[in-house]
Design a protein around this motif. Structure first.
Motif, PDB file in Angstrom:
ATOM      1  N   PHE A  90       0.829  -1.197   0.000  1.00 27.54           N
ATOM      2  CA  PHE A  90       0.000   0.000   0.000  1.00 27.54           C
ATOM      3  C   PHE A  90       0.869   1.254   0.000  1.00 27.54           C
ATOM      4  CE2 PHE A  90      -2.323   3.192   2.654  1.00 27.54           C
ATOM      5  CZ  PHE A  90      -3.295   3.513   1.724  1.00 27.54           C
ATOM      6  N   GLU A  91       1.912   1.253   0.812  1.00 26.79           N
ATOM      7  CA  GLU A  91       2.803   2.416   0.876  1.00 26.79           C
ATOM      8  C   GLU A  91       3.470   2.664  -0.468  1.00 26.79           C
ATOM      9  OE1 GLU A  91       6.729   4.425   1.398  1.00 26.79           O
ATOM     10  OE2 GLU A  91       6.376   2.303   0.915  1.00 26.79           O
ATOM     11  N   GLU A  92       3.888   1.598  -1.139  1.00 25.41           N
ATOM     12  CA  GLU A  92       4.502   1.739  -2.464  1.00 25.41           C
ATOM     13  C   GLU A  92       3.506   2.319  -3.461  1.00 25.41           C
ATOM     14  OE1 GLU A  92       7.487   1.334  -3.896  1.00 25.41           O
ATOM     15  OE2 GLU A  92       8.333   1.122  -1.886  1.00 25.41           O
ATOM     16  N   ALA A  93       2.276   1.843  -3.415  1.00 25.82           N
ATOM     17  CA  ALA A  93       1.251   2.328  -4.343  1.00 25.82           C
ATOM     18  C   ALA A  93       0.922   3.796  -4.073  1.00 25.82           C
ATOM     19  CB  ALA A  93      -0.002   1.469  -4.228  1.00 25.82           C
ATOM     20  N   VAL A  94       0.842   4.166  -2.803  1.00 28.02           N
ATOM     21  CA  VAL A  94       0.573   5.564  -2.451  1.00 28.02           C
ATOM     22  C   VAL A  94       1.729   6.451  -2.891  1.00 28.02           C
ATOM     23  CG1 VAL A  94       0.270   7.175  -0.517  1.00 28.02           C
ATOM     24  CG2 VAL A  94      -0.985   5.013  -0.549  1.00 28.02           C
ATOM     25  N   LYS A  95       2.941   5.968  -2.693  1.00 23.32           N
ATOM     26  CA  LYS A  95       4.118   6.743  -3.109  1.00 23.32           C
ATOM     27  C   LYS A  95       4.076   7.028  -4.608  1.00 23.32           C
ATOM     28  CE  LYS A  95       8.130   4.687  -3.057  1.00 23.32           C
ATOM     29  NZ  LYS A  95       9.384   4.071  -2.563  1.00 23.32           N
TER      30      LYS A  95
END
Length: 690
Positions: A502-507
């Motif tokens: 999720f953090e990668e996608a948000v980034k």
């Protein structure tokens, strides 16, 4: 003989929200004081009003019990010199015990002789000990404290009188210039000073002076009075528990009464009316038998029924003024479009280190779409979500929310519907604040739940990126509540969300600075993960999961909140099985051996290097489980535990640490691959088995 003791601390009016925790604190500290001083008692009764905190101790013993004990001193070789004379060490020891060297005996412990003395400590009387309760009073802590006159002493409010009576005698002590005696004070306006002969007459004497000192009796009376009015008027009233507690702590002699307001104000949303009555005026709102809000209210005065008509008119006048303001704001707010209010958010700061509220909404819109994609929401729901995210904070700059901040979200929903927004969009505007307390109500709609997640994730990413990470009890932006809310929403809906992915996608979604507005989700992300682990632990605590299973699942390789929770549930259920011990021991044996593997990266296993059938059998089973999806954690764990016989056979027939380096490495790789599967459930070495 059993004794009774009364302590009353008379004060200027205490804030209502402080009264109950303060009397509870006093009772707890008094109980601790009695325990530390070895005084027996039967019970401690609590009494509290806005002007007093009091406790009555029943069944007090006469004195402390005597204590006989042996005190250990220095070794004999230190206590006596070569000629057998007592040294300064022996003399000082006995003097400190209130004895002489003539009282010394010797005891041998592990081959060494030590000096001992037997002493009798006579218990003090209750009369000698209880004046020390002064220290208990002075040790009380409150959310806000104040000084008065020229004193440095701090307390919740200035102390005006003290009562300290043991049976029929005053037990004296003094705080500042206030000497404890037997005189209490009645109601500020209706009563007078009263002398108490003994603790047993406390309630009766104070009631004669218009003070009901028992908070529970006072609350019950308020509830009865409210219901009596409701029954007479054929109203339905369900007193709010928090409001009832607050009102109870504002009065000493409650008298309930009813009032009314102009029915024209019923055109205002009832949430506004209820907030005006309940939160601002501390009134109880009423409904008819069909559940419709009526233009009436019930309130409680701190006094009797004399001149009650004046009190009613005064309360009606104050409420009408507030409702007139509400009606004005309600009409004025509707004159502008939602886009007008959204544009105004460009000038509203979210935080001076983070940016504006408009910038926050842009980020939340991107985060919400990431969540929608990961959850596989349908096109219509995703479209509603996008619209809700684009406007969901607009009501913050309306006049109504400016006047009634408690209604943010609520008025957003009302105004959105009036402006023709879809019900799903309007509902999400209200629900994005949920849960607004640790165990508060969760969003009911999908759009509302996703928007709530996105908003809360943005709060956490933003503040962590700016270095404002909660520490200790310091959490000014309620980030713990936001994170716990995320955990609860994901758990309730069983939504799969891997924090790392999720953090990668948000980034990626916020890669453009025009979208992120300087918020770096990578910054302090390790702390974010740890922060969420603490909230998952809080959730598991609430589900009564044992601490060892909590530690195990949180130490595993999962970053998916719902999978971690599911693993905890699976392990908790499995723990009751007779086979659990053998299964855990087999899997943890694999884990421990795998720690000896120094291979980095590729964990290739070559079947050509197998020397017996158990190796091939176990490897085939491992390969099968590696292909499984762990979304069904119960099925996944069942497959893992089914390996127990194969693991046992493997270790019976195989020496992992073989002399041949290639065979050893091959076997360690296989153990590592199996250990990695185990870690998808958790670090089972932390699970306690009997």
């Amino acid at each position: 003989m059993a004794h009774s003791y009364l302590l009353e601390i008379g004060l200027e009016e205490i804030p209502a929200h402080v009264v109950t925790p303060s009397i509870q604190q006093l009772a707890q500290k008094v109980a601790k004081f009695l325990k530390e001083n070895r005084l027996s008692y039967d019970s401690i009764e609590q009494f509290s009003t806005p002007r007093r905190l009091a406790i009555r101790i029943n069944g007090l013993g006469d004195r402390q019990p005597d204590i006989e004990e042996d005190a250990k001193g220095p070794a004999r070789k230190i206590a006596q010199d070569a000629d057998g004379n007592w040294t300064k060490a022996a003399i000082g020891f006995t003097k400190g015990q209130g004895l002489t060297v003539d009282d010394i005996t010797f005891k041998t412990i592990k081959g060494t002789e030590y000096v001992y003395v037997h002493k009798l400590i006579q218990g003090k009387t209750t009369q000698e000990i209880l004046p020390g309760i002064k220290d208990v009073v002075e040790s009380l802590n409150f959310p806000t404290m104040m000084k008065w006159a020229n004193y440095d002493f701090k307390f919740v409010r200035p102390i005006r009188w003290l009562v300290s009576i043991l049976d029929d005698e005053v037990l004296p002590f003094q705080i500042l210039d206030i000497k404890a005696g037997r005189q209490s004070q009645g109601h500020r306006f209706l009563g007078k000073a009263v002398d108490l002969a003994n603790p047993s007459e406390y309630e009766e004497k104070l009631q004669a002076e218009f003070v009901i000192v028992d908070a529970e009796k006072r609350k019950a009376l308020i509830r009865e009075q409210i219901q009596a009015i409701a029954q007479e008027e054929n109203w339905e009233v369900t007193p709010n528990a928090d409001l009832l507690e607050e009102v109870n702590n504002l009065v000493e002699w409650p008298t309930a009464f009813s009032g009314k307001f102009d029915p024209k104000y019923l055109a205002i949303p009832e949430e506004v009316l209820i907030t005006s009555m309940r939160d601002h005026q501390r009134f109880f709102f009423v409904r008819n038998q069909d559940g419709k809000l009526l233009p009436n209210f019930i309130s409680v005065r701190n006094g009797n029924k004399e001149h009650l008509e004046n009190v009613i008119r005064g309360n009606e006048k104050v409420l009408t003024a507030r409702l007139e303001d509400a009606a004005f704001f309600y009409d004025e707010d509707q004159k502008n479009s939602i886009d007008y209010y959204v544009d105004r958010l460009k000038k509203v700061s979210f935080h001076d280190k983070i940016g504006t509220m408009a910038e926050k909404m842009t980020r939340v819109g991107s985060i919400a779409q990431v969540i929608a994609k990961m959850l596989g929401l349908d096109a219509e729901t995703a479209e509603d979500l996008q619209r809700a995210a684009a406007i969901y904070k607009f009501d913050l700059v309306t006049g109504m929310v400016g006047e009634f901040p408690e209604l943010q979200g609520v008025m957003g929903e009302k105004y959105a519907l009036l402006k023709g927004e879809k019900p799903a969009v309007a509902q999400a505007i209200r629900e994005h604040y949920m849960p607004n307390s640790a165990e508060g109500e969760l969003p009911e709609s999908t759009v509302g739940a996703v928007l709530a997640l996105a908003d809360k994730f943005d709060n956490i990413f933003s503040f962590f990126s700016a270095g404002m990470i909660p520490s200790g009890s310091n959490d000014p932006y309620a980030l713990r509540r936001h994170a716990y809310g995320i955990v609860r929403i994901l758990a309730q809906r069983d939504w799969s969300l891997d924090l790392n992915k999720f953090e990668e996608a948000v980034k990626q979604a916020l890669a453009d600075d025009q979208t992120s507005f300087g918020v770096d989700v990578d910054k302090n992300f390790a702390e974010v993960v740890e922060f969420f682990n603490d909230r998952i632990k809080q959730y598991l605590d609430h589900q009564s999961v044992s601490y060892d299973i909590e530690d195990a699942v949180l130490a595993g390789s999962q970053h998916n909140v719902t999978t971690i929770i599911a693993a905890a549930e699976v392990l908790t259920n499995a723990k009751a099985a007779d086979s659990f011990k053998d299964e855990i021991e087999a899997l943890t044996r694999v884990q421990r051996i795998a720690t000896k593997n120094t291979t980095a990266g590729d964990l290739a296993v070559d079947p050509q290097l197998f020397n017996n059938e158990t190796e091939g059998k176990l490897f085939d089973l491992i390969t099968k489980i590696e292909a499984m999806n762990d979304s069904d954690m119960a099925a996944f764990f069942k497959e893992l535990t089914s390996l127990t016989p194969a693991i046992t056979e493997y270790f019976d027939a195989t020496m992992v640490m073989d002399k041949d380096a290639k065979i050893k490495a091959n076997r360690l790789n296989m153990m590592s691959r199996l250990a990695n599967l185990v870690l998808r459930v958790g670090d089972l070495t932390k699970v306690m088995v009997k």
